[in-house]
Enzyme design. Structure first.
Site, PDB file in Angstrom:
ATOM      1  N   LYS A 121       0.819  -1.215   0.000  1.00 16.42           N
ATOM      2  CA  LYS A 121       0.000   0.000   0.000  1.00 16.42           C
ATOM      3  C   LYS A 121       0.853   1.266   0.000  1.00 16.42           C
ATOM      4  CE  LYS A 121      -4.212  -2.113   1.418  1.00 16.42           C
ATOM      5  NZ  LYS A 121      -3.722  -3.478   1.737  1.00 16.42           N
TER       6      LYS A 121
HETATM    7  C1  LIG Z   1      -4.387  -4.611   1.050  1.00 19.03           C
HETATM    8  C2  LIG Z   1      -3.597  -5.854   0.858  1.00 19.03           C
HETATM    9  C3  LIG Z   1      -3.964  -6.824  -0.095  1.00 19.03           C
HETATM   10  C4  LIG Z   1      -5.214  -6.714  -0.928  1.00 19.03           C
HETATM   11  O1  LIG Z   1      -5.127  -5.698  -1.899  1.00 19.03           O
HETATM   12  P1  LIG Z   1      -6.460  -5.073  -2.558  1.00 19.03           P
HETATM   13  O2  LIG Z   1      -5.988  -3.904  -3.323  1.00 19.03           O
HETATM   14  O3  LIG Z   1      -7.335  -4.683  -1.401  1.00 19.03           O
HETATM   15  O4  LIG Z   1      -7.061  -6.124  -3.398  1.00 19.03           O
HETATM   16  C5  LIG Z   1      -3.137  -7.933  -0.254  1.00 19.03           C
HETATM   17  N1  LIG Z   1      -2.025  -8.106   0.499  1.00 19.03           N
HETATM   18  C6  LIG Z   1      -1.645  -7.189   1.435  1.00 19.03           C
HETATM   19  C7  LIG Z   1      -0.422  -7.450   2.239  1.00 19.03           C
HETATM   20  C8  LIG Z   1      -2.408  -6.034   1.652  1.00 19.03           C
HETATM   21  O5  LIG Z   1      -2.030  -5.158   2.593  1.00 19.03           O
END
Ligand SMILES: *Cc1c(COP(=O)(O)O)cnc(C)c1O
Length: 476
Positions: A121
């Site tokens: 993120k």
């Molecule tokens: C948020 C997250 C996801 C999922 O991603 P999306 O964009 O919500 O589909 C997968 N793995 C990790 C480690 C995350 O923090």
């Protein structure tokens, strides 16, 4: 570039200012006023010559080349500086920003978790933090971000916004219920614009309080409250970049195509892959991997979309994918119903009435044409995958990445490079790693800086009025 709402009731033209609704406006707006999500009116195309030029670019150059197509109302020089300040060795550990790891011929991991909170993120939120600061300064506005976190998204948002002008962050987290690593990471931030509010309750309590406060339009307006949730288009745009990057690193020429495997929760990450494909990037398959919360696997296999509610949502060992409804999914549906906002309202109307909707057979044909394949993974699969990748390649992966690798390998084609997105570092999920391998994980030295810092937080009861009073007094 103009942006339209998936519900079709927001003018793509800003009559007050006599100009199209551009990137800068939708940036701070979040959800459109009609309840829809903003999408670009058309996807900008990348043709052969430009793709060739992009192959030689550094990460920040590539980010500028792609983001300038979406943020075309920001001065090019300003956007370039924002991107150059974001995608640095200092922020992401190397000039590569998102290094590719070759496990064997045609099998790669794309490492997206070298940012400050060790999860993917950061890739978009670090950009968003700088962009918000810039946009707020231009508009002479302030923004107070209110959010709830069970640990991960919240800390990524805090790191992206800490120390930035024109904004404060009020992040509610359940006292004593986040992991030690997450707590230290969030609560040791020393910047005055970060307010950690530890709620004596659960994550659901935190979310309810945020919802209640957001329901108070007057309070919201008076204190300039906003959010940085995953529906923000700028986050999606920021994620498109690394699909191009990963493609170039896994291929030698632009005549090849690759498949990406993506551990999916809110459908943000994989949506960015779909956007990259629509822009002209040669992607063969987008492999969507869920955990036990397999709402999207079900949809991509059957055409039925049925979000789980309450107790039906499992708490799993890949917790960042434990979602009930995928907040970005509407953007993809909008595309395959031919950008027909009426049809979207009809489908979401069914969702609200019956708790599910089903698409038609002709709509279903788009799913395979778009290259989507779906599968899911269980706790046992996750452990087995972590173990086998460690044994075979001496590489330790986190449980979310393991979900993607498990489903990716099931659909691997020998002659097509498979790129699995690595979404978090294993150290964040030490207990599952221990269960899978018996190994202890260590925090990379680069991230130990918060070890000796004091924790800053305010503990409050789950009482909405008390939280409001806290926000009001903090802002005076
Ligand atoms: C948020 C997250 C996801 C999922 O991603 P999306 O964009 O919500 O589909 C997968 N793995 C990790 C480690 C995350 O923090």
């Amino acid at each position: 570039m103009r942006y339209v709402s998936t519900r079709g009731k927001v003018e793509p033209f800003d009559f007050a200012h006599d100009k199209p609704k551009g990137f800068s406006e939708i940036l701070l707006e979040g959800l459109a006023a009609d309840g829809g999500l903003y999408v670009p009116e058309a996807y900008p195309q990348v043709y052969a010559d430009e793709l060739t030029a992009m192959r030689r670019m550094t990460y920040p150059e590539l980010a500028f080349a792609i983001l300038s197509k979406y943020a075309d109302d920001i001065l090019a020089d300003d956007l370039r500086s924002i991107v150059n300040e974001t995608y640095t060795k200092e922020n992401f550990g190397s000039e590569e920003v998102a290094p590719i790891k070759k496990l064997e011929e045609n099998f790669y991991l794309l490492d997206l978790c070298q940012g400050s909170t060790l999860a993917f993120k950061d890739m978009a939120l670090q950009f968003l933090g700088r962009l918000f600061e810039y946009a707020l300064e231009k508009k002479k506005e302030t923004l107070n971000i209110l959010g709830a976190t069970s640990g991960d998204t919240g800390s990524s948002a805090e790191y992206a916004m800490s120390g930035r002008r024109g904004m404060n962050v009020f992040m509610l987290s359940p006292l004593g219920r986040t992991s030690e690593f997450q707590r230290r990471q969030m609560y040791t931030l020393q910047d005055k614009n970060i307010f950690n509010v530890a709620i004596r309750g659960t994550f659901d309590d935190c979310q309810d309080i945020v919802k209640q406060i957001n329901g108070d339009a007057e309070f919201k307006k008076k204190y300039h409250l906003g959010a940085v949730n995953s529906i923000n288009w700028a986050r999606i745009a920021g994620q498109v970049v690394y699909y191009f990057w990963g493609y170039f690193k896994a291929t030698k020429t632009n005549s090849e195509s690759v498949s990406f495997s993506v551990p999916t929760g809110n459908f943000g990450n994989i949506l960015a892959g779909y956007v990259a494909k629509r822009m002209g990037l040669p992607i063969k398959h987008l492999i969507l991997a869920t955990n036990e919360n397999n709402v999207l696997e079900e949809f991509f296999k059957t055409g039925l979309y049925r979000p789980r509610i309450g107790k039906e949502v499992h708490a799993t060992s890949s917790p960042s994918m434990d979602i009930s409804k995928a907040s970005n999914f509407e953007r993809y549906v909008f595309d395959f119903v031919g950008c027909d906002a009426k049809r979207i309202s009809e489908l979401w109307g069914n969702l609200n009435k019956k708790g599910s909707f089903e698409i038609s057979n002709s709509e279903r044909t788009h799913i395979s044409e778009d290259g989507f394949i779906a599968g899911s993974s269980t706790h046992a699969n996750r452990l087995a995958t972590i173990r086998s990748i460690l044994e075979k390649y001496n590489v330790l992966i986190d449980p979310h990445t393991a979900d993607g690798v498990k489903v990716g390998l099931e659909h691997r084609e020998r002659e097509v490079p498979l790129v699995c997105l690595e979404t978090a570092q294993p150290v964040k999920f030490a207990a599952t790693i221990r269960e899978a391998t018996g190994q202890e994980t260590t925090v990379p030295t680069r991230f130990e800086k918060f070890r000796d810092l004091p924790e800053r937080f305010t503990a409050l009861d789950p009482n909405t009025n008390e939280i409001k009073a806290f926000i009001a007094s903090a802002l005076h």
